[in-house]
Write a protein that holds these residues in place. Structure first.
Motif, PDB file in Angstrom:
ATOM      1  N   ILE A 128      33.595  67.619  44.893  1.00 48.03           N
ATOM      2  CA  ILE A 128      34.835  67.537  44.119  1.00 48.03           C
ATOM      3  C   ILE A 128      34.828  68.569  42.986  1.00 48.03           C
ATOM      4  CG2 ILE A 128      36.211  66.063  42.616  1.00 48.03           C
ATOM      5  CD1 ILE A 128      35.305  63.685  44.266  1.00 48.03           C
ATOM      6  N   VAL A 129      33.703  68.690  42.298  1.00 47.50           N
ATOM      7  CA  VAL A 129      33.611  69.629  41.171  1.00 47.50           C
ATOM      8  C   VAL A 129      33.741  71.069  41.655  1.00 47.50           C
ATOM      9  CG1 VAL A 129      32.088  70.527  39.368  1.00 47.50           C
ATOM     10  CG2 VAL A 129      32.267  68.055  39.739  1.00 47.50           C
ATOM     11  N   VAL A 130      33.016  71.412  42.717  1.00 45.56           N
ATOM     12  CA  VAL A 130      33.112  72.771  43.269  1.00 45.56           C
ATOM     13  C   VAL A 130      34.529  73.034  43.760  1.00 45.56           C
ATOM     14  CG1 VAL A 130      32.331  74.279  45.132  1.00 45.56           C
ATOM     15  CG2 VAL A 130      30.674  72.928  43.863  1.00 45.56           C
ATOM     16  N   GLY A 131      35.115  72.051  44.447  1.00 46.96           N
ATOM     17  CA  GLY A 131      36.487  72.215  44.920  1.00 46.96           C
ATOM     18  C   GLY A 131      37.474  72.375  43.783  1.00 46.96           C
ATOM     19  N   ALA A 132      37.250  71.646  42.692  1.00 44.40           N
ATOM     20  CA  ALA A 132      38.133  71.778  41.530  1.00 44.40           C
ATOM     21  C   ALA A 132      38.024  73.171  40.924  1.00 44.40           C
ATOM     22  CB  ALA A 132      37.785  70.708  40.490  1.00 44.40           C
ATOM     23  N   TYR A 133      36.805  73.710  40.884  1.00 42.18           N
ATOM     24  CA  TYR A 133      36.628  75.081  40.374  1.00 42.18           C
ATOM     25  C   TYR A 133      37.365  76.084  41.266  1.00 42.18           C
ATOM     26  CZ  TYR A 133      34.487  79.642  39.648  1.00 42.18           C
ATOM     27  OH  TYR A 133      34.297  80.989  39.444  1.00 42.18           O
ATOM     28  N   LEU A 134      37.183  75.946  42.592  1.00 41.83           N
ATOM     29  CA  LEU A 134      37.879  76.847  43.516  1.00 41.83           C
ATOM     30  C   LEU A 134      39.387  76.675  43.380  1.00 41.83           C
ATOM     31  CD1 LEU A 134      35.653  76.383  46.708  1.00 41.83           C
ATOM     32  CD2 LEU A 134      35.611  78.288  45.095  1.00 41.83           C
ATOM     33  N   GLY A 135      39.817  75.416  43.226  1.00 39.40           N
ATOM     34  CA  GLY A 135      41.238  75.164  43.067  1.00 39.40           C
ATOM     35  C   GLY A 135      41.796  75.807  41.805  1.00 39.40           C
ATOM     36  N   TYR A 136      41.049  75.738  40.722  1.00 38.04           N
ATOM     37  CA  TYR A 136      41.504  76.352  39.474  1.00 38.04           C
ATOM     38  C   TYR A 136      41.598  77.868  39.620  1.00 38.04           C
ATOM     39  CZ  TYR A 136      41.658  77.923  34.649  1.00 38.04           C
ATOM     40  OH  TYR A 136      42.022  78.556  33.476  1.00 38.04           O
ATOM     41  N   ARG A 137      40.623  78.466  40.313  1.00 38.42           N
ATOM     42  CA  ARG A 137      40.694  79.915  40.517  1.00 38.42           C
ATOM     43  C   ARG A 137      41.915  80.284  41.363  1.00 38.42           C
ATOM     44  NH1 ARG A 137      38.949  82.087  36.678  1.00 38.42           N
ATOM     45  NH2 ARG A 137      39.189  84.027  37.841  1.00 38.42           N
TER      46      ARG A 137
END
Length: 467
Positions: free
Chosen positions: A380-389
């Motif tokens: 979830i955290v990695v996906g949130a980072y990718l999503g923010y980018r």
């Protein structure tokens, strides 16, 4: 004659003879065995000679028939094709070899989950449930081995097939609320239940929920949510508008608050964080506002949405009770969880009595222990980072799936559990992760250089042509 040609010739001669013998003398078990042998032979041939057909068939099945079975054989269609795609990516040399951060998070979840199942498994059911989950999760790694053009084709097939499933579900909802039409899909295992219609009860009144081939309305909401994200990312022109309206309308009619609020949250994030041109911002606000107001104009949808904020909502009360009971359930089982093959994961009556927590990260802890839960949280955290980018990119299509993933993580994964307990929905979540990674690659112009090498090739990677 080469060895491969001799094998082909032997198969052509031997398989029909065995099949004919079983059909004539074997009775019902023999006929089932014959069908299974034909299926295995055809699948093996396709896997060895035309492996890309498997990925395309998986995209269609996951979108249109996620809970279907292989005709003639009681084996889940999505699981069978998913296992074949994974095997093909192992046997054949792949076009893409680099491992992304998102994949590393998925692999960490697989490792911690495997440790938990070996620590807690007491029966073959535990291993069987883990095996179905493993295939649904590993698909993410296998799909990311594809050239990006082939991966985009996979996504478009999923969108088209999910849209067809949504249209079929709408027909059932409007013209056949009892669900008899789904029996036409009986060759794929549908229509076996006496009553397949799903309802939601508001103020004592029963309202039919859209589900169709997804069977469960909440699973339908998640599958159609993923299709909507991919539709905006991959489809262009008027077709995108038409399919997006169909998919969003279908999500609304599932009455899945988790899926609907995930879309709303994702659009709000896109409007807040993405640098949009004025024309794009006005179009997005206007279009989404019209769609949302139109949805609220339907009384059953309006009641369903606003009941979420009332104290009388039974679902919210049950979720609150489950959170209170969660530490007691986990007492003595925090390290490796309570196990994978528990009855409450398979039997609705037992699930109602146990009332386990309807929260994907906590349910991962419940089933696999604290390390599995932390690994799921890492995704979830990695996906949130990718999503923010993606939200910071210039293209609003990238921001839509980026915001959508964050919205899904904040809303749907906290309010519902199919991503953890239903293999087909787990695979849909894997597909969402895959295309979030693809969107991030596109947003940063960091697509892998797969050149002209086939998706699954017998050639070594260093022999591939470069663009």
């Amino acid at each position: 004659m080469s060895i491969s040609k001799r094998v082909d010739a032997a198969v052509i001669v031997v398989v029909p003879v065995i099949v004919t013998f079983l059909m004539i003398l074997g009775g019902t078990p023999g006929k089932l065995g014959a069908f299974a042998l034909v299926g295995l032979t055809v699948g093996a041939y396709i896997g060895l000679r035309h492996p890309l057909y498997l990925t395309r068939a998986l995209a269609f099945s996951l979108g249109a028939l996620p809970f279907g079975y292989v005709p003639g054989v009681h084996a889940p269609l999505v699981f069978t094709l998913g296992a074949a795609v994974i095997l093909a990516s192992v046997i054949h040399r792949t076009a893409v070899t680099r491992i992304t951060v998102g994949e590393m998070a998925v692999i960490a979840l697989i490792v911690t989950s495997a440790i938990s199942v070996f620590a807690t498994a007491g029966t073959t059911v535990d291993y069987a449930e883990f095996g179905k989950w493993l295939v649904s999760t590993l698909v993410a790694v296998s799909l990311l081995r594809l050239p990006r053009e082939e991966l985009e084709l996979f996504g478009r097939i999923y969108v088209y097939s999910a849209s067809a499933a949504a249209a079929f579900a709408l027909v059932i909802l409007v013209a056949d609320p009892s669900g008899r039409l789904i029996r036409y899909l009986s060759p794929f295992g549908y229509g076996t239940e006496e009553e397949s219609t799903r309802f939601v009860y508001t103020d004592g009144a029963a309202t039919v929920r859209l589900a169709g081939t997804y069977i469960d309305p909440n699973a339908a909401g998640i599958g159609l949510f993923v299709a909507l994200m991919l539709c905006v990312l991959l489809i262009r022109g008027r077709l995108r508008i038409a399919l997006a309206l169909l998919l969003f309308g279908s999500i609304v009619l599932t009455l899945s608050r988790a899926a609907l609020f995930s879309v709303v949250f994702g659009v709000l994030l896109m409007l807040l964080f993405q640098n949009l041109r004025t024309r794009e911002r006005v179009a997005i606000i206007g279009g989404f506002a019209l769609a949302f107001v139109g949805a609220l104009a339907v009384p059953t949808v309006r009641n369903r949405v606003f009941s979420s904020f009332g104290s009388g909502d039974a679902g919210s009360s049950a979720r609150g009770d489950a959170l209170v009971d969660f530490p007691g359930h986990m007492a003595g089982h925090w390290l490796f969880g309570l196990g994978w093959g528990r009855e409450e994961f398979k039997d609705p009556g037992t699930a109602f009595d146990v009332n386990y927590v309807a929260n994907a990260p906590l349910l991962s802890v419940y089933r696999g222990g604290i390390f599995t839960g932390l690994a799921f949280l890492a995704i979830i955290v990695v996906g949130a980072y990718l999503g923010y980018r993606c939200l910071r990119s210039r293209n609003w299509e990238h921001g839509f799936i980026g915001g959508g993933f964050i919205g899904f993580s904040v809303v749907a994964l906290q309010l519902d559990f199919p991503v953890v307990t239903i293999p087909a929905t787990t695979m849909a979540f894997s597909v969402l992760i895959v295309f979030l990674i693809l969107a991030r690659e596109k947003a940063t112009d960091n697509l892998p250089d797969d050149g002209e090498m086939p998706a699954f090739s017998s050639r070594r990677p260093d022999t591939a042509k470069t663009a």
